[in-house]
Write an enzyme that holds these catalytic residues in place. Structure first.
Site, PDB file in Angstrom:
ATOM      1  N   SER A 417       0.586  -0.017   0.757  1.00  0.00           N
ATOM      2  CA  SER A 417       0.930   1.333   0.321  1.00  0.00           C
ATOM      3  C   SER A 417       2.428   1.511   0.223  1.00  0.00           C
ATOM      4  CB  SER A 417       0.422   2.357   1.329  1.00  0.00           C
ATOM      5  OG  SER A 417      -0.959   2.433   1.288  1.00  0.00           O
ATOM      6  N   HIS A 438      -4.009  -1.053  -5.569  1.00  0.00           N
ATOM      7  CA  HIS A 438      -3.897  -0.064  -4.495  1.00  0.00           C
ATOM      8  C   HIS A 438      -5.047   0.932  -4.557  1.00  0.00           C
ATOM      9  CE1 HIS A 438      -1.782   3.489  -2.477  1.00  0.00           C
ATOM     10  NE2 HIS A 438      -1.980   2.587  -1.548  1.00  0.00           N
ATOM     11  N   GLU A 450      -4.523   2.279  -8.326  1.00  0.00           N
ATOM     12  CA  GLU A 450      -3.227   1.988  -8.947  1.00  0.00           C
ATOM     13  C   GLU A 450      -3.050   0.475  -9.055  1.00  0.00           C
ATOM     14  OE1 GLU A 450      -0.576   5.830  -7.479  1.00  0.00           O
ATOM     15  OE2 GLU A 450      -0.802   4.134  -6.125  1.00  0.00           O
ATOM     16  N   ASN A 488       1.022   8.730  -3.921  1.00  0.00           N
ATOM     17  CA  ASN A 488       1.641   9.089  -2.640  1.00  0.00           C
ATOM     18  C   ASN A 488       3.042   9.660  -2.826  1.00  0.00           C
ATOM     19  OD1 ASN A 488      -0.645   8.364  -1.325  1.00  0.00           O
ATOM     20  ND2 ASN A 488       0.080   6.338  -0.731  1.00  0.00           N
TER      21      ASN A 488
HETATM   22  P1  NAI Z   1      -6.530  -1.484   9.449  1.00  0.00           P
HETATM   23  O1  NAI Z   1      -5.592  -1.554  10.593  1.00  0.00           O
HETATM   24  O2  NAI Z   1      -7.700  -0.578   9.499  1.00  0.00           O
HETATM   25  O3  NAI Z   1      -7.099  -2.945   9.176  1.00  0.00           O
HETATM   26  C1  NAI Z   1      -6.328  -4.084   9.106  1.00  0.00           C
HETATM   27  C2  NAI Z   1      -7.224  -5.288   9.412  1.00  0.00           C
HETATM   28  O4  NAI Z   1      -6.539  -6.474   9.050  1.00  0.00           O
HETATM   29  C3  NAI Z   1      -7.612  -5.400  10.872  1.00  0.00           C
HETATM   30  O5  NAI Z   1      -9.016  -5.495  10.990  1.00  0.00           O
HETATM   31  C4  NAI Z   1      -6.937  -6.702  11.320  1.00  0.00           C
HETATM   32  O6  NAI Z   1      -7.670  -7.430  12.273  1.00  0.00           O
HETATM   33  C5  NAI Z   1      -6.851  -7.466  10.020  1.00  0.00           C
HETATM   34  N1  NAI Z   1      -5.793  -8.465   9.985  1.00  0.00           N
HETATM   35  C6  NAI Z   1      -4.499  -8.349  10.364  1.00  0.00           C
HETATM   36  N2  NAI Z   1      -3.850  -9.498  10.139  1.00  0.00           N
HETATM   37  C7  NAI Z   1      -4.745 -10.368   9.627  1.00  0.00           C
HETATM   38  C8  NAI Z   1      -4.672 -11.711   9.175  1.00  0.00           C
HETATM   39  N3  NAI Z   1      -3.547 -12.393   9.214  1.00  0.00           N
HETATM   40  N4  NAI Z   1      -5.802 -12.282   8.690  1.00  0.00           N
HETATM   41  C9  NAI Z   1      -6.949 -11.602   8.642  1.00  0.00           C
HETATM   42  N5  NAI Z   1      -7.066 -10.326   9.038  1.00  0.00           N
HETATM   43  C10 NAI Z   1      -5.977  -9.712   9.514  1.00  0.00           C
HETATM   44  O7  NAI Z   1      -5.623  -1.208   8.172  1.00  0.00           O
HETATM   45  P2  NAI Z   1      -5.958  -0.365   6.854  1.00  0.00           P
HETATM   46  O8  NAI Z   1      -5.742   1.058   7.095  1.00  0.00           O
HETATM   47  O9  NAI Z   1      -7.247  -0.828   6.298  1.00  0.00           O
HETATM   48  O10 NAI Z   1      -4.771  -0.830   5.896  1.00  0.00           O
HETATM   49  C11 NAI Z   1      -4.742  -2.107   5.308  1.00  0.00           C
HETATM   50  C12 NAI Z   1      -3.766  -2.100   4.162  1.00  0.00           C
HETATM   51  O11 NAI Z   1      -4.152  -1.137   3.195  1.00  0.00           O
HETATM   52  C13 NAI Z   1      -2.334  -1.756   4.534  1.00  0.00           C
HETATM   53  O12 NAI Z   1      -1.463  -2.527   3.757  1.00  0.00           O
HETATM   54  C14 NAI Z   1      -2.222  -0.272   4.188  1.00  0.00           C
HETATM   55  O13 NAI Z   1      -0.911   0.090   3.853  1.00  0.00           O
HETATM   56  C15 NAI Z   1      -3.099  -0.223   2.961  1.00  0.00           C
HETATM   57  N6  NAI Z   1      -3.687   1.091   2.650  1.00  0.00           N
HETATM   58  C16 NAI Z   1      -4.220   1.883   3.643  1.00  0.00           C
HETATM   59  C17 NAI Z   1      -4.788   3.100   3.328  1.00  0.00           C
HETATM   60  C18 NAI Z   1      -5.412   3.959   4.372  1.00  0.00           C
HETATM   61  O14 NAI Z   1      -5.688   5.133   4.098  1.00  0.00           O
HETATM   62  N7  NAI Z   1      -5.681   3.446   5.564  1.00  0.00           N
HETATM   63  C19 NAI Z   1      -4.820   3.595   1.926  1.00  0.00           C
HETATM   64  C20 NAI Z   1      -4.322   2.639   0.961  1.00  0.00           C
HETATM   65  C21 NAI Z   1      -3.760   1.455   1.329  1.00  0.00           C
END
Ligand code: NAI
Length: 650
Positions: A417, A438, A450, A488
């Site tokens: 993001s 995205h 996006e 955003n």
């Molecule tokens: P989250 O914290 O819920 O999930 C991240 C996951 O990635 C965790 O389960 C973790 O164990 C796993 N992980 C971390 N490092 C890893 C690796 N090296 N190999 C495999 N798995 C790994 O995060 P979330 O909220 O899903 O965000 C993920 C991405 O999406 C970020 O880049 C965030 O900026 C983006 N994003 C988030 C939004 C939201 O509303 N939460 C909306 C749009 C984009």
């Protein structure tokens, strides 16, 4: 012998049954344009004179039956007279069909929308292909118009007002099985027996379907007006008449004039003419065309993925993987260990149950979604989507490793993001392969995705990414890599403004009421609570850093900081700006909402919307409007923020 016309052809078989095929020339879907209707009217005269045993209508397109009226015709209508003439054309044609002295049947082999449903209703019988692609709907209400070619009159008579009003007022579709259950079709059969079922029913000519007694009673006085009043209350809960008049006109026309669009005088609020002068219909049709344009953005490349590998099974990655599996792709979902994958798999199962319903289809989707802690899917995937923590170093290392194992033609995508693509791709041998895809939260609901091009992204890769987004039935929008991208970037200052207003002493309820009064589907404070205040603060900080770099100081609201520090993150933790019960915010009564308040709340939103166009973050103002409607829910009846500014400033 086959008789060929431009858009239609027909043959008469040995049983003296006529098969009339609609195959719109030069188009992939059948639509009722003026010339297609004129041709049909002439053909029906010929067929009527031949007096066959029965007439079966079918589609010459594999994609579906009939997509409805040609929206271009509506868009071209300049006056109430033009609009009423379009209604007259279809209304008269369907009455010709309904009056044919022999059995008529519509054989529906896929989507059947609006005028397509009215066409089927004009026939004595309907047979549908039992397939997920067969869907019946009246999407008119979503365009701010109404099914005036007979839909409002005949659907309640065939299936009863309960099911009919549900379809007419919501625009929601029903699949072939539900269509059978409610009586919209007489049979729902698999492809191999479709023709035969149609033939049998047409030849046997059983008594036409009638709804149950109670439903018939609800279609006549005195129950009808009670049903209409109850439905009107439901409609009013969703949107006021001055913003979205169509559902109210549909109800009035049904309740007071039995669905006959020509019965009320043009000045009566129940007349379709009441819709033709307003801005809403123009703006909703504008959105329809913007949506078509976004769909076309996915056609620049013929890329088609078979296997998607998603890394990171958190909030986003888990749901992205589930969506891809639901759309028919093979998916491997990777995370650090098996425990982390469990919640994602459970959420996927729930999504499939909710959306696919059918047991076999749910099982197939589950089978397509494979947990993969070892990362075995990487070297097979056509698309690799990274959705791990928002940490630059971690993402950079991950992509460097991925590039070595991935197929050379695989798309490498990040769901970041706030990080710059050029930074994430810094260690890649071929940084042009990295693109942003995205998604928005909740993934299954949000239409917009996006497609982010960084400084190094190859244009061809961005086009492939857009094609992939279409493949999973989302709307792609190409944006430049710039803080907050489009959505955003515009939402951030708007949410910040809302929170600053709360800081200044307004209640959250009042601020939210100002937004919904304007036409936003949800107020900004409720939205912040829904997204998660931790996410808002992180996004806010990265946008604040960007505005600080541009010399505009931005402060994080104190209350936001306090709430997050106390672990009150909004909906997900049960408390944020609001207290949340059973997934809903507990709200008190809002204070007074003035025009000035609405203007002050929206000013930063509108300013950023103009800025993203000026800075070239999206290609043009129309696409910015489209992105902001589908990505932030900007009051659809206003046609997008830039369109709103244009119409406001004359
Ligand atoms: P989250 O914290 O819920 O999930 C991240 C996951 O990635 C965790 O389960 C973790 O164990 C796993 N992980 C971390 N490092 C890893 C690796 N090296 N190999 C495999 N798995 C790994 O995060 P979330 O909220 O899903 O965000 C993920 C991405 O999406 C970020 O880049 C965030 O900026 C983006 N994003 C988030 C939004 C939201 O509303 N939460 C909306 C749009 C984009």
């Amino acid at each position: 012998m086959t008789t060929n016309y431009k858009h239609w052809r027909y043959t008469t078989d040995k049983d003296n049954l006529v098969w009339l095929t609609f195959d719109k020339a030069g188009e992939s879907a059948n639509t009722f344009s003026a010339d297609a209707i004129a041709e049909l009217v002439a053909i029906l005269q010929e067929i009527r004179a031949a007096n066959p045993r029965a007439l079966i209508f079918r589609s010459g397109k594999d994609s579906g039956f009939i997509a409805g009226a040609d929206i271009n015709d509506f868009a071209r209508a300049k006056s109430v007279e033009d609009g009423m003439a379009i209604i007259r054309r279809g209304w008269d044609m369907f009455h010709v069909i309904a009056a044919l002295p022999f059995p008529t049947l519509a054989m529906v082999n896929g989507f059947c929308m609006g005028g397509g449903v009215e066409f089927a209703l004009a026939c004595r019988y309907r047979v549908a292909l039992d397939d997920p692609k067969t869907r019946f709907a009246f999407p008119e209400v979503m365009l701010g118009i109404l099914p005036a070619w007979g839909g409002i009159k005949y659907l309640p008579k065939l299936v009863g007002p309960t099911a009919a009003l549900d379809m007419l007022l919501s625009g929601k579709s029903v699949d072939a099985r539900k269509a059978k259950r409610i009586g919209l079709v007489d049979a729902c059969v698999p492809a191999r027996v479709l023709e035969n079922a149609a033939r049998m029913i047409a030849l046997e000519a059983p008594p036409p379907h009638r709804p149950p007694l109670l439903q018939r009673l609800m279609n006549a006085a005195p129950l009808k007006s009670i049903v209409a009043a109850m439905a009107r209350k439901q409609v009013a809960k969703r949107a006021p008449r001055e913003h979205y008049p169509a559902p109210y006109v549909i109800l009035d026309l049904w309740a007071r004039y039995d669905g006959d669009p020509f019965a009320p005088p043009l000045t009566d609020p129940a007349s379709p003419a009441a819709l033709m002068q307003g801005e809403t219909v123009k703006n909703l049709i504008r959105i329809f065309f913007l949506q078509e344009r976004m769909k076309a953005l996915g056609k620049e490349s013929d890329f088609a993925a078979k296997h998607v590998h998603v890394i990171g099974a958190g909030v986003m990655g888990g749901d992205i993987a589930a969506l891809c599996a639901m759309r028919g792709l093979s998916v491997t979902l990777q995370d650090q260990n098996a425990e982390r994958l469990v919640p994602a798999m459970q959420r996927a199962a729930k999504l499939f149950q909710r959306r696919l319903r059918d047991k076999a289809r749910i099982r197939d989707a589950m089978d397509r979604l494979v947990p993969d802690t070892a990362g075995d899917g990487v070297n097979k995937a056509d698309v690799i989507i990274e959705a791990i923590f928002e940490n630059l170093e971690a993402k950079r290392e991950l992509f460097a490793a991925l590039e070595k194992n991935a197929r050379p033609d695989a798309i490498l995508a990040t769901n970041t993001s706030s990080l710059k693509l050029a930074d994430i791709g810094a260690k890649l041998a071929h940084p042009g392969r990295l693109v942003g895809i995205h998604f928005f939260n909740p993934v299954a609901q949000m239409m917009l995705v996006e497609v982010v091009s960084g400084a190094n992204t190859d244009a061809a890769i961005a086009n492939q990414a857009a094609a992939f987004v279409r493949q999973i039935d989302k709307l792609p929008l190409q944006v430049k890599d710039s803080p907050g991208f489009l959505v955003n970037r515009v939402l951030g200052p708007y949410l910040n403004q809302a929170m600053q207003m709360v800081e200044q002493g307004l209640s959250a309820e009042t601020v939210d009421a100002a937004a919904t009064r304007f036409g936003m589907p949800m107020g900004p404070i409720e939205l912040a609570d829904t997204v998660g205040l931790d996410i808002c603060i992180a996004a806010g900080k990265s946008l604040a850093a960007a505005s600080a770099a541009a010399g505009q100081p931005a402060t994080v609201p104190k209350k936001l900081e306090q709430l997050v520090a106390a672990g009150n993150l909004g909906k997900k933790s049960g408390r944020g700006y609001y207290t949340w019960r059973e997934g809903k915010p507990v709200k008190g009564a809002p204070g007074a909402v003035s025009e000035e308040l609405i203007e002050r709340l929206l000013a930063p939103y509108l300013k950023e919307a103009q800025a993203v166009v000026a800075e070239g973050i999206v290609a043009d103002a129309d696409l910015a409007d489209a992105g902001l409607i589908f990505g932030t829910g900007f009051a659809p009846f206003r046609g997008g923020p830039l369109n709103y500014l244009r119409s406001k400033n004359g």
